[in-house]
Scaffold this active site. Structure first.
Site, PDB file in Angstrom:
ATOM      1  N   LYS A 165      27.917  45.422  27.417  1.00 37.60           N
ATOM      2  CA  LYS A 165      27.502  44.858  28.707  1.00 37.60           C
ATOM      3  C   LYS A 165      28.528  45.282  29.752  1.00 37.60           C
ATOM      4  O   LYS A 165      29.734  45.317  29.460  1.00 37.60           O
ATOM      5  CB  LYS A 165      27.444  43.328  28.582  1.00 37.60           C
ATOM      6  CG  LYS A 165      26.950  42.601  29.843  1.00 37.60           C
ATOM      7  CD  LYS A 165      26.800  41.091  29.616  1.00 37.60           C
ATOM      8  CE  LYS A 165      26.307  40.372  30.859  1.00 37.60           C
ATOM      9  NZ  LYS A 165      26.137  38.917  30.636  1.00 37.60           N
ATOM     10  N   SER A 210      22.921  33.210  28.892  1.00 40.85           N
ATOM     11  CA  SER A 210      22.785  34.638  29.202  1.00 40.85           C
ATOM     12  C   SER A 210      22.700  35.573  28.011  1.00 40.85           C
ATOM     13  O   SER A 210      22.463  36.767  28.182  1.00 40.85           O
ATOM     14  CB  SER A 210      23.945  35.095  30.092  1.00 40.85           C
ATOM     15  OG  SER A 210      23.718  34.677  31.412  1.00 40.85           O
ATOM     16  N   SER A 216      21.691  36.686  31.956  1.00 35.62           N
ATOM     17  CA  SER A 216      22.197  37.841  32.667  1.00 35.62           C
ATOM     18  C   SER A 216      22.353  39.085  31.793  1.00 35.62           C
ATOM     19  O   SER A 216      22.413  40.187  32.307  1.00 35.62           O
ATOM     20  CB  SER A 216      23.560  37.523  33.282  1.00 35.62           C
ATOM     21  OG  SER A 216      24.537  37.320  32.255  1.00 35.62           O
TER      22      SER A 216
END
Lengths: 486, 95, 483
Positions: free
Chosen positions: C76, C175, C151
């Protein structure tokens, strides 16, 4: 109207740790810009703080030295404000749970009395970086080497009433933190800085007047001057029927005036909250006791001991105990010589004069305590007279001679300063002097009995000139004897 | 709690965020709605409840006072918007 | 090759079925062909990936190979990678080549993994749909008009699309679990403090937790074996032994007590969704688990408490993004205030600005007690709910999301509506507990997730329960229909 002055000080003392409060960067002073600012100090995205155990130990030590409550649970908070020398946009500090709670110190007033000043609290926080305004073509340059240096902020109660008291308080704090070895106390490098809160109120009024804060005053003298200047400024305004604006001011030592810091005028809302990257610091009594056991003798205790053990006057004891290194130097020299009064006179006299003249600290003095002690011993056993001792001292200051007590002895020999105390030898010299100066002898004999003491002076001078290092007392005795025989 | 436009401007300025004038009313609505959502907390009885700052109620660990970092100025300043002579440059700040 | 799990690739590489370079090239080709429609990557580090793959193959040839040697994955874009663009999905960091590696990144590098690049995300991890990225929205591989969740939308979409078998991710309010559920993959958010946060760009420090997105619980266990553990650089990291998470995957779950919170099965969960979750629970009962109704009475306070605590922390965490030492700086600032206000005004997107402002307001003079302190007290009440519940049960189960993936743009007009998306996930972050999302069904051909909630540091039990479920079902093996 009669006004009462109310002064409170906030002193920032940089802790003498090797590394920063939350990172492994060096805290050494004077490095090239930003060479001691790592990812944590720069506040790069993703970095995290880890707390330095030595900063904690030093803060607790300070708390114990001022007889304060120790925060067994202390918490770091974030104080939010934007400024380029504050890389994270917040300062990590302690608001609600400081490491040191209420304590106190005693300050000496000029009349020889002492006064207790309470300390509200002392907390741990990180120092900011520095902004440089010259040499960047109208821009400011930011150096973050200092960012993250551990500080204790020591907050006094608003209990001081004169600028002199405030200066004495600052001095006393300086003395305490340097005694403890938790701060190098170097004011010129900003190791200790003082914010002065000053307000006036009509005498007898309970309620405080509006205060101003003079930021970052960095010498004992300037604390006194800045506060006096600010008191006068406020008094002029109040006497004219005006009112004081609560604000932050800067002291300009060259102009001896304070001026408003416009940049800080914007109302701040620091939005304090507990730092989520750091956990509460929990300590126990065992930890505190272990630190307590390492506390050195503090200035007040030393002062009392110098009076009681060594028979020094209050004034001498106060001067000699104000600085730990000076006190240690004095005591070492005195212990060798066994005469504390002579040692006190020398340290406060020739030694202090030399330090001032050479602008060095006692640790840099070329004459070691061992050497001074030897010198004083030689005075005491009449091997040297005072003049000869000064000559040796100055030679040592100039870097002559070798190390240690032997160096002193060697200089005494090579300079031919050994005092002649042998009466027989002195009798011979005196006889010669009298024989060489019949006119003086004549004059002496013509002098009335009661004035003869003074008239003996030239013979003493001549005798000492004829033989360096004669013991003046023996010369005097022999002269008296010989002259009376004439 | 509903915010007025001045409050929105004040918060934006506190947080150093430039917000265009034509966006103020949108922020006003959205922020007011969010505050309305969190206002539910006011009705909760929390008497005697110790505030919880960390999930694990853990204690701070201490780091030995050792210098572990070397100078990496060049590496760090490669990504800086403006530098000179090792300093980060900003518009002049004067006290 | 693209639908293989980490465990399969690890075995294949060991068996010499193909080399790390071969599978790395294969996946890179797939990314370059198909990701333009998904937008899961912000940066593809092709050159670096190939050199890591070659090095891995060389190591294997030299006899120095472990489970992760040569296995491809991706990070990420919230994890700092030395010399590689690390944007956090923001214009603010659109020029930020991190000068250091996050601890998690170092650990994967040291394990011999091959990183294909950096994955898209909601800006600074704020969002539940991945529509808040400066680099554009991510499409759900099951239906490209729908969101992948957020997210960690890039991480979930990349695994679902078969670009990488596993990805790192972070979870502050859901998330990891929510995008995993919406994309039909497995997501694990471990206990707070189990994985180092060093080098993981902070959103809300007391809630942020790194974790994994994979196809299977077994792969999650393999990732955990790399990521978990104490880090001296993170004061909130926990110094506690790390078990071999793969060792207990096959343990029997007979007699395990599952708690079902009443509050998770109310009207806000559609009948379709309820059915899928109930079916999954029934599967566990078949395996010998017992079910017990429990109550988490303060569940409805989790979102309000979160939207005080997270914005407050982020308002300070994001102050360092000031245009002075790194990141976006506005053109020709006229003074320092202008530099701050414009750099931040231009660099941050709307949602980030909103949360910073909410936090700044909640912490401002006079409001602290009413907002921040109150939220922290409520946070304790929420944690206490779980502590009480775990006195009676071994594991808690429920839905991850109220609905399957929704259409892009459907919830962007009202931030509060978007916030409610996290209603079942957010309480765990406040409590610090581990949670996992496991594919457990479908509604209208869109994946549905089952949430497994464990006691503190009970990740091994979650992985065990997830693995047993995946041995008995095949929801995790379904491949997206949209790609």
């Amino acid at each position: 109207m009669e006004w009462e002055v109310v002064i409170g000080l906030e002193i920032h003392a940089q802790l003498a740790t090797k590394s920063k409060i939350f990172s492994g960067s060096s805290t050494a002073y004077g490095a090239e810009a930003n060479t001691q600012a790592n990812a944590v100090d720069l506040g790069l995205p993703g970095v995290l703080p880890v707390f330095n155990e030595e900063a904690l130990r030093m803060a607790v030590k300070f708390g114990l030295a001022i007889d304060a409550e120790i925060g067994m649970k202390s918490v770091f908070d974030r104080k939010n404000y934007f400024y380029p020398d504050s890389p994270k946009g917040y300062q990590t500090t302690q608001l609600h749970h400081p490491i040191v709670g209420m304590g106190h110190i005693d300050i000496e007033l000029e009349n020889g009395e002492s006064r207790r000043i309470n300390v509200t609290r002392a907390h741990l926080e990180e120092d900011a970086g520095k902004s440089v305004h010259e040499g960047f073509d109208g821009m400011s340059g930011i150096d973050l080497n200092r960012a993250g240096t551990p500080l204790v902020e020591i907050v006094s109660e608003p209990e001081m009433r004169t600028a002199k008291e405030a200066a004495a308080y600052f001095k006393k704090m300086h003395s305490i933190v340097t005694y403890l070895g938790i701060c190098d106390g170097d004011l010129s490098q900003g190791s200790m800085r003082c914010d002065c809160n000053v307000s006036l109120r009509p005498k007898g009024q309970e309620e405080f007047g509006t205060r101003t804060e003079i930021k970052n005053v960095n010498s004992f003298r300037n604390v006194e001057r800045a506060i006096n200047t600010e008191i006068q400024r406020q008094m002029d305004i109040l006497e004219d029927g005006g009112s004081i604006t609560q604000e932050t001011r800067l002291y300009d030592a060259d102009k001896d005036e304070t001026r408003s810091m416009r940049s800080k005028e914007v109302e701040n809302d620091y939005r304090y909250f507990p730092c989520p990257d750091l956990l509460p610091i929990i300590i126990d009594q065992e930890y505190v006791d272990a630190i307590k056991a390492t506390l050195p003798e503090l200035p007040d205790a030393k002062k009392a001991r110098f009076q009681s053990e060594h028979g020094l006057s209050l004034m001498d004891a106060a001067v000699l105990s104000s600085d730990r290194q000076l006190a240690d130097y004095f005591e070492a020299a005195a212990n060798i010589s066994g005469d504390y009064k002579i040692a006190a006179n020398w340290v406060m006299g020739d030694v202090s004069a030399a330090l001032n003249r050479l602008e060095i600290s006692i640790s840099e003095l070329p004459v070691t305590a061992e050497q001074l002690g030897r010198l004083l011993s030689l005075i005491k056993d009449n091997t040297l007279n005072n003049g000869g001792a000064k000559e040796v001292f100055n030679a040592l200051l100039d870097g002559k001679g070798t190390d240690g007590a032997e160096g002193v002895d060697a200089l005494v020999d090579s300079l031919g300063l050994k005092q002649v105390s042998d009466t027989g030898a002195i009798e011979e010299i005196v006889a010669q002097v009298l024989a060489d100066n019949p006119k003086l002898v004549e004059g002496y004999l013509a002098t009335p009995e009661e004035k003869r003491g003074k008239a003996m002076g030239p013979f003493i001078g001549l005798t000492r000139k004829a033989a360096k290092g004669v013991n003046p007392q023996v010369v005097m005795d022999v002269l008296k004897q010989k002259l009376s025989e004439l | 709690m509903a915010l007025d436009q001045d409050q929105v401007r004040k918060i934006a300025s506190l947080a150093r965020l430039q917000i265009d004038d034509n966006q103020i009313s949108e922020y006003q609505t959205n922020l007011s709605n969010i505050l309305h959502l969190v206002d539910q907390l006011a009705a909760v009885n929390t008497d005697g409840v110790e505030p919880m700052a960390h999930p694990l109620d853990a204690v701070q660990r201490l780091r030995a006072d050792v210098v572990t970092e070397e100078n990496q100025r060049e590496h760090f300043q490669k990504i800086a918007p403006a530098t000179a002579e090792g300093h980060y440059l900003v518009p002049r700040v004067v006290e | 090759m693209h639908n293989k799990t980490i465990a399969e690739i690890s075995r294949d590489l060991a068996a010499g079925t193909y080399s790390s370079e071969e599978i790395t090239k294969d996946l890179l080709t797939r990314v370059s062909k198909l990701d333009k429609d998904i937008n899961s990557f912000i940066t593809v580090t092709e050159e670096q990936a190939l050199s890591q793959a070659k090095a891995a193959d060389a190591n294997r040839a030299a006899g120095n190979a472990s489970a992760w040697t040569g296995v491809p994955m991706a990070h990420k874009d919230i994890f700092c990678t030395n010399g590689v663009l690390t944007t956090c999905g923001s214009k603010m960091l659109s020029n930020f080549e991190a000068p250091y590696d996050a601890t998690v990144v170092t650990k994967f590098n040291d394990a011999g993994a091959v990183s294909l690049g950096k994955l898209n995300m909601d800006e600074f991890a704020m969002g539940s749909s991945n529509e808040n990225s400066f680099y554009g929205p991510v499409a759900n591989p099951w239906d490209k008009d729908r969101v992948p969740g957020g997210s960690s939308g890039g991480s979930a979409a990349a695994v679902a699309a078969g670009f990488v078998p596993g990805a790192t991710a972070t979870d502050t309010g859901g998330s990891i679990r929510q995008p995993a559920a919406l994309c039909g993959v497995t997501g694990l958010k471990p206990t707070y403090g189990r994985i180092s946060r060093y080098g993981m760009i902070a959103y809300a420090s007391s809630l942020d937790q790194a974790g994994t997105i994979t196809h299977t619980a077994e792969d999650a266990a393999m990732m955990m074996n790399v990521m978990a553990g104490f880090d001296a650089k993170d004061s909130t990291s926990v110094d506690r032994d790390v078990p071999d998470y793969t060792a207990t995957l096959d343990n029997s779950i007979e007699g395990m007590t599952i708690g079902l919170p009443t509050e998770y099965f109310r009207d806000d969960l559609s009948a379709d969704m309820q059915q899928q979750v109930r079916n999954a629970i029934a599967e566990y009962e078949k395996m010998g688990a017992k079910v017990k109704e429990i109550s988490l009475p303060n569940t409805h306070l989790a979102i309000p408490a979160y939207y005080v605590i997270a914005p407050s922390e982020c308002s300070a965490n994001l102050s360092r993004m000031d245009g002075v030492r790194f990141g976006h700086r506005c053109e020709d600032p006229k003074d320092i205030e202008d530099l701050y206000c414009r750099s931040r005004g231009e660099g941050f997107g709307e949602e980030v600005k909103r949360r910073i402002m909410v936090g700044s307001y909640a912490l401002s003079a006079g409001f602290y007690d009413a907002y921040y302190k109150k939220a922290q007290q409520v946070r304790r009440l929420i944690k206490n709910d779980f502590v009480t519940a775990f006195n009676d049960v071994d594991i808690i189960m429920g839905p991850v999301t109220p609905t399957p993936a929704f259409k892009r743009g459907e919830k962007t007009s009202d931030p509060v509506e978007m916030y409610l998306e996290d209603i079942f996930t957010i309480a765990l972050n406040l409590a610090g507990l581990p949670g996992m999302s496991v594919p457990c069904g479908a509604v209208n051909n869109l994946p549905v997730g089952l949430q497994l909630i464990g006691n503190f540091f009970d990740e091994a039990r979650l992985l065990n329960a997830g693995h047993k479920f995946q041995q008995a079902t095949d929801w995790h093996l379904k491949t997206p229909t949209g790609i």
